[in-house]
Design a protein around this motif. Structure first.
Motif, PDB file in Angstrom:
ATOM      1  N   TRP A 125       0.828  -1.206   0.000  1.00 49.90           N
ATOM      2  CA  TRP A 125       0.000   0.000   0.000  1.00 49.90           C
ATOM      3  C   TRP A 125       0.869   1.265   0.000  1.00 49.90           C
ATOM      4  CZ3 TRP A 125      -3.505  -2.547  -1.792  1.00 49.90           C
ATOM      5  CH2 TRP A 125      -4.141  -3.610  -1.182  1.00 49.90           C
ATOM      6  N   LEU A 126       1.990   1.241   0.684  1.00 49.35           N
ATOM      7  CA  LEU A 126       2.904   2.387   0.719  1.00 49.35           C
ATOM      8  C   LEU A 126       3.443   2.708  -0.674  1.00 49.35           C
ATOM      9  CD1 LEU A 126       4.982   4.052   2.941  1.00 49.35           C
ATOM     10  CD2 LEU A 126       6.516   2.554   1.702  1.00 49.35           C
ATOM     11  N   VAL A 127       3.961   1.691  -1.347  1.00 49.85           N
ATOM     12  CA  VAL A 127       4.556   1.899  -2.675  1.00 49.85           C
ATOM     13  C   VAL A 127       3.482   2.307  -3.691  1.00 49.85           C
ATOM     14  CG1 VAL A 127       5.704   0.720  -4.590  1.00 49.85           C
ATOM     15  CG2 VAL A 127       6.532   0.407  -2.263  1.00 49.85           C
ATOM     16  N   THR A 128       2.335   1.636  -3.665  1.00 50.34           N
ATOM     17  CA  THR A 128       1.266   1.938  -4.623  1.00 50.34           C
ATOM     18  C   THR A 128       0.722   3.342  -4.423  1.00 50.34           C
ATOM     19  OG1 THR A 128       0.668  -0.401  -4.600  1.00 50.34           O
ATOM     20  CG2 THR A 128      -0.917   1.104  -5.565  1.00 50.34           C
ATOM     21  N   TRP A 129       0.457   3.721  -3.176  1.00 45.21           N
ATOM     22  CA  TRP A 129      -0.121   5.028  -2.909  1.00 45.21           C
ATOM     23  C   TRP A 129       0.848   6.146  -3.279  1.00 45.21           C
ATOM     24  CZ3 TRP A 129       0.196   9.538  -0.063  1.00 45.21           C
ATOM     25  CH2 TRP A 129      -0.992  10.252   0.086  1.00 45.21           C
ATOM     26  N   HIS A 130       2.125   6.002  -2.929  1.00 50.07           N
ATOM     27  CA  HIS A 130       3.098   7.047  -3.233  1.00 50.07           C
ATOM     28  C   HIS A 130       3.453   7.098  -4.710  1.00 50.07           C
ATOM     29  CE1 HIS A 130       3.681   7.319   1.132  1.00 50.07           C
ATOM     30  NE2 HIS A 130       4.012   8.562   0.855  1.00 50.07           N
ATOM     31  N   LEU A 135       3.242  10.323  -9.539  1.00 53.39           N
ATOM     32  CA  LEU A 135       2.852  10.423 -10.947  1.00 53.39           C
ATOM     33  C   LEU A 135       1.857  11.557 -11.161  1.00 53.39           C
ATOM     34  CD1 LEU A 135       2.539   6.693 -12.054  1.00 53.39           C
ATOM     35  CD2 LEU A 135       4.150   8.393 -12.886  1.00 53.39           C
ATOM     36  N   CYS A 136       0.915  11.673 -10.255  1.00 57.07           N
ATOM     37  CA  CYS A 136      -0.080  12.737 -10.357  1.00 57.07           C
ATOM     38  C   CYS A 136       0.578  14.118 -10.222  1.00 57.07           C
ATOM     39  CB  CYS A 136      -1.149  12.536  -9.293  1.00 57.07           C
ATOM     40  SG  CYS A 136      -2.572  13.598  -9.482  1.00 57.07           S
ATOM     41  N   ILE A 142       3.899  19.126 -15.237  1.00 50.22           N
ATOM     42  CA  ILE A 142       4.126  19.219 -16.683  1.00 50.22           C
ATOM     43  C   ILE A 142       2.950  19.918 -17.357  1.00 50.22           C
ATOM     44  CG2 ILE A 142       4.311  17.866 -18.807  1.00 50.22           C
ATOM     45  CD1 ILE A 142       5.888  15.796 -17.135  1.00 50.22           C
ATOM     46  N   GLY A 143       1.744  19.516 -17.009  1.00 53.68           N
ATOM     47  CA  GLY A 143       0.571  20.110 -17.640  1.00 53.68           C
ATOM     48  C   GLY A 143       0.367  21.566 -17.276  1.00 53.68           C
ATOM     49  N   PHE A 144       0.538  21.905 -16.007  1.00 56.40           N
ATOM     50  CA  PHE A 144       0.313  23.284 -15.562  1.00 56.40           C
ATOM     51  C   PHE A 144       1.360  24.215 -16.149  1.00 56.40           C
ATOM     52  CE2 PHE A 144       0.584  26.794 -12.566  1.00 56.40           C
ATOM     53  CZ  PHE A 144      -0.749  27.154 -12.457  1.00 56.40           C
ATOM     54  N   LYS A 145       2.631  23.851 -16.082  1.00 60.00           N
ATOM     55  CA  LYS A 145       3.691  24.707 -16.614  1.00 60.00           C
ATOM     56  C   LYS A 145       3.687  24.733 -18.141  1.00 60.00           C
ATOM     57  CE  LYS A 145       5.209  26.447 -12.992  1.00 60.00           C
ATOM     58  NZ  LYS A 145       5.047  27.855 -12.749  1.00 60.00           N
ATOM     59  N   GLY A 146       3.335  23.621 -18.735  1.00 55.14           N
ATOM     60  CA  GLY A 146       3.226  23.607 -20.199  1.00 55.14           C
ATOM     61  C   GLY A 146       2.124  24.527 -20.692  1.00 55.14           C
ATOM     62  N   ARG A 147       1.058  24.609 -19.929  1.00 55.12           N
ATOM     63  CA  ARG A 147      -0.047  25.487 -20.296  1.00 55.12           C
ATOM     64  C   ARG A 147       0.312  26.955 -20.069  1.00 55.12           C
ATOM     65  NH1 ARG A 147      -4.564  24.959 -23.300  1.00 55.12           N
ATOM     66  NH2 ARG A 147      -6.451  25.162 -22.086  1.00 55.12           N
ATOM     67  N   THR A 148       0.950  27.265 -18.939  1.00 53.01           N
ATOM     68  CA  THR A 148       1.295  28.667 -18.629  1.00 53.01           C
ATOM     69  C   THR A 148       2.427  29.186 -19.509  1.00 53.01           C
ATOM     70  OG1 THR A 148       2.774  27.996 -16.860  1.00 53.01           O
ATOM     71  CG2 THR A 148       0.532  28.536 -16.237  1.00 53.01           C
ATOM     72  N   GLU A 149       3.306  28.317 -19.992  1.00 50.79           N
ATOM     73  CA  GLU A 149       4.413  28.758 -20.842  1.00 50.79           C
ATOM     74  C   GLU A 149       4.134  28.500 -22.327  1.00 50.79           C
ATOM     75  OE1 GLU A 149       8.057  27.191 -19.365  1.00 50.79           O
ATOM     76  OE2 GLU A 149       7.715  27.981 -17.367  1.00 50.79           O
TER      77      GLU A 149
END
Length: 152
Positions: A125-130, A135-136, A142-149
């Motif tokens: 559970w530790l490895v899966t949750w982290h 990843l999130c 990546i998505g937020f900075k890619g959109r703002t730049e």
């Protein structure tokens, strides 16, 4: 022929032309020493470094920007919410991943001084949750900075 080589001061390939080679053979050996020139090497102008900005970082060469991570706390907040929400859905035998992880923490804290054994479900559970959380957060950054730049 030995006298010809002794009086020649221009090296073939480094001289300005073949006619200067012949004229040097005719000239006297008292001629002043000339600098070797080549058509392969450009003039003695100093090269400018396009990567170096004038006055940046006190004149030091900098490979990366100071704020290379460009972290934004809204990405961390939205990424954490974006992971806790789906991992709290009861999908594993009527329990959620977050619930199973926190429950296993409580179970392992019951016998605190001794560490959890390798066969404990806590590690799964530790490895899966982290892994899901990181990843999130990574894709959120990546998505937020890619959109703002304006990458996409």
């Amino acid at each position: 022929m030995a006298a010809t080589f002794a009086t020649s001061s221009t090296i073939v390939g480094l001289g300005s032309s073949s006619s200067s080679l012949q004229s040097s053979r005719v000239s006297s050996p008292k001629r002043s020493a000339s600098a070797l020139t080549s058509s392969f090497v450009k003039s003695g102008v100093t090269a400018r470094n396009p990567l170096r900005l004038a006055g940046a970082s006190g004149g030091k060469f900098v490979c990366f920007e100071r704020d290379w991570l460009r972290r934004d706390f809204s990405v961390i907040g939205f990424g954490l919410i974006g992971w806790i929400a789906p991992s709290s859905i009861p999908a594993i035998n009527g329990k959620s991943l977050t619930g199973l992880f926190f429950e296993s923490i409580g179970t392992e804290l019951a016998h605190f001084p001794s560490p959890p054994p390798l066969t404990s479900q806590f590690w799964l559970w530790l490895v899966t949750w982290h892994l899901g959380l990181f990843l999130c957060l990574t894709f959120g950054q990546i998505g937020f900075k890619g959109r703002t730049e304006d990458y996409f």
